[in-house]
Scaffold this motif. Sequence first.
Motif, mmCIF file in Angstrom:
data_model
loop_
_atom_site.group_PDB
_atom_site.id
_atom_site.type_symbol
_atom_site.label_atom_id
_atom_site.label_comp_id
_atom_site.label_asym_id
_atom_site.label_seq_id
_atom_site.Cartn_x
_atom_site.Cartn_y
_atom_site.Cartn_z
ATOM 1 N N ASP A 18 67.827 63.632 -34.773
ATOM 2 C CA ASP A 18 68.893 63.528 -33.786
ATOM 3 C C ASP A 18 69.784 62.331 -34.083
ATOM 4 O O ASP A 18 69.543 61.568 -35.000
ATOM 5 C CB ASP A 18 68.273 63.359 -32.404
ATOM 6 N N TYR B 287 67.016 63.109 -24.540
ATOM 7 C CA TYR B 287 67.791 63.921 -25.485
ATOM 8 C C TYR B 287 68.937 64.682 -24.812
ATOM 9 O O TYR B 287 69.585 65.518 -25.451
ATOM 10 C CB TYR B 287 66.888 64.936 -26.187
ATOM 11 N N PHE C 14 71.485 67.423 -32.545
ATOM 12 C CA PHE C 14 70.464 67.502 -33.579
ATOM 13 C C PHE C 14 71.108 67.961 -34.883
ATOM 14 O O PHE C 14 71.780 68.985 -34.914
ATOM 15 C CB PHE C 14 69.339 68.450 -33.162
#
Lengths: 140, 140
Positions: free
Chosen positions: B49, B117, B122
């Motif tokens: 990421d 996240y 990603f």
Amino acid sequence: MPGMDPAELRKRFTDAPVARMATLRADGTPRLVPVTFAVVGERVFVGIDDVKPKSGRRLARLADVDRDPRVALLVDRYAEDWSQLWWVRVDGRATVHEDGPVLAGAATALRAKYPQYARATFTAVVAVEPTAWTGWSARA
Amino acid sequence: MPGMDPAELRKRFTDAPVARMATLRADGTPRLVPVTFAVVGERVFVGIDDVKPKSGRRLARLADVDRDPRVALLVDRYAEDWSQLWWVRVDGRATVHEDGPVLAGAATALRAKYPQYARATFTAVVAVEPTAWTGWSARA
């Protein structure tokens, strides 16, 4: 390696209660296990004891090291606040000692670090000579 | 594997916030890093990421997987009370996905597991197909 000079990196590794060790199986795949350890001078000692329940046979990690000395050890911090994350890795070459002064010295160091080992008998020690120290910290 | 049936072993692994992943370098030595991950069906996804600071270049672990798909992942619990110790290991074969539905699905699973996240992009995912699940618990 933001935020960690070599001394800091060694201190964080040394003080951690648990590391994860990778050895290499006969087919070259990595075998991972958590280990207790003690740092003495330039070496990292992983003890094989009779405290934590084990199967009766010689541990696979010892056979791995006898066959191929290349190992790695990782210590890390996980936290929900990802600005707190860091890790330190030791790559090195290992030897197995099943008696003699290296085993005796490692046992003393392991007992000094872990009160849980007060009554332990160590049947072997994996002595790792680091070839590289690597670290990463989220905090610059 | 005292005290852990296969379902318990998978649950403990799946619920853990962090695992340690071993890949193999070009010279066959094990490379260890801590990773976040999500389990979806039979597969374990490790996301790459832009949230946790990284160097600009492609991560070494991706090159490792492209070269040799054999990886291992370890989750463990450490506690001062050693009767609480346990670990679960996944050995498997990995592939790198830098676009497409596997990357998209993994991103969704990783965002569902980790609020950190929420805004992540990603750039790649390592998808691991387990070949073996192994576990150990101090508590019989």
